[in-house]
Structure formats: structure tokens, C-alpha cells
Scaffold this motif. Structure first.
Motif: not given
Length: 131
Positions: A43-58
Motif C-alpha cells: 500500500a505504501i509502495a504503490n502510493k509512493m509510485r502514484i506520487h512519482g517515486e521511481k521505486m523498483e521491485d528490488i
């Protein structure tokens, strides 16, 4: 229009900063089920991605492996040694850890059942021995 967008960008940055803090502080709670922990993490990771964070699965996988409770230590070591973490998906990690959690819970239930049986047996044998 430009001022309106700048305001949105500031708000977005503030939200992202708060989410980064939450992500960094996230740890599995003692007694928490793995599925609940993964839900909170994603939930936190997806919210970060929605807000533009380029977060990879690793990044998420490494955070999960570092923030698990100690009862998962040996399975984490096994996963790190036997798998290429860079090629591992979040779903594969979750399935491996869920299998381990089910085994732990099964062993705990068996142990509790044996304790109950042993306790009941010792209570009944105490009363019969004196007569």
C-alpha cells in the motif's frame, strides 16, 4: 495555471516525503501475519509510485527481507543464498515466505495440542494414583 500546478507539486512532494518516512520505518510486528505485512508494505509502495517515486521491485524486496521478524531469519538467509534477489519477484518472495509461515503455524498448533494432551494426562493421572 502555473501557480496551481506548483501548489500541487509541493503537496505531492510533501506526501511523497511522508510516504518515504513511513516506508523506511515499516517493520513487521511480532505476531503479525505475513499477508497483512505485505499488504501494508505494498500500500505504501504503490502510493509512493502514484506520487512519482521511481521505486523498483528490488527496493521493496530488500526492505521486506530486512524488516521481517526474527522467526523468518533462516528462511531469509536461505532465499538470499539460493536465489538471485535481482531476478526475484515480489510474488515469488511472498509465496516462499507464506509457505514458511504456514509451516511455523502448523508446528506451533501441534506443539500446543501436545501440551494440552500432556497437561490433561498429568491431571488425570494425579487423581488416580492415590486411592
Amino acid at each position: 495555471m502555473k501557480k496551481k500546478y506548483q501548489g500541487n507539486a509541493r503537496v505531492k512532494r510533501a506526501h511523497l516525503q511522508a510516504l518515504r518516512t513511513d516506508f523506511e520505518a515499516l517493520h513487521m510486528k511480532p505476531g503479525e501475519f505475513l499477508s497483512n505485512y505485505f499488504s501494508r508494505m505494498m500500500a505504501i509502495a504503490n502510493k509512493m509510485r502514484i506520487h512519482g517515486e521511481k521505486m523498483e521491485d528490488i527496493t521493496i524486496i530488500e526492505k521486506i527481507l530486512l524488516s521481517m521478524t526474527s522467526k523468518f531469519n533462516y528462511v531469509i538467509c536461505s532465499i538470499e543464498e539460493s536465489s538471485d534477489i535481482d531476478a526475484l519477484s515480489i510474488d515469488e518472495l511472498q509465496s516462499s515466505l507464506l509457505v514458511h509461515e504456514q509451516r511455523i503455524n502448523h508446528d506451533v498448533k501441534e506443539e500446543q495440542a501436545l501440551q494440552v494432551t500432556t497437561n490433561n494426562h498429568s491431571l488425570t493421572s494425579r487423581g488416580r494414583g492415590r486411592g
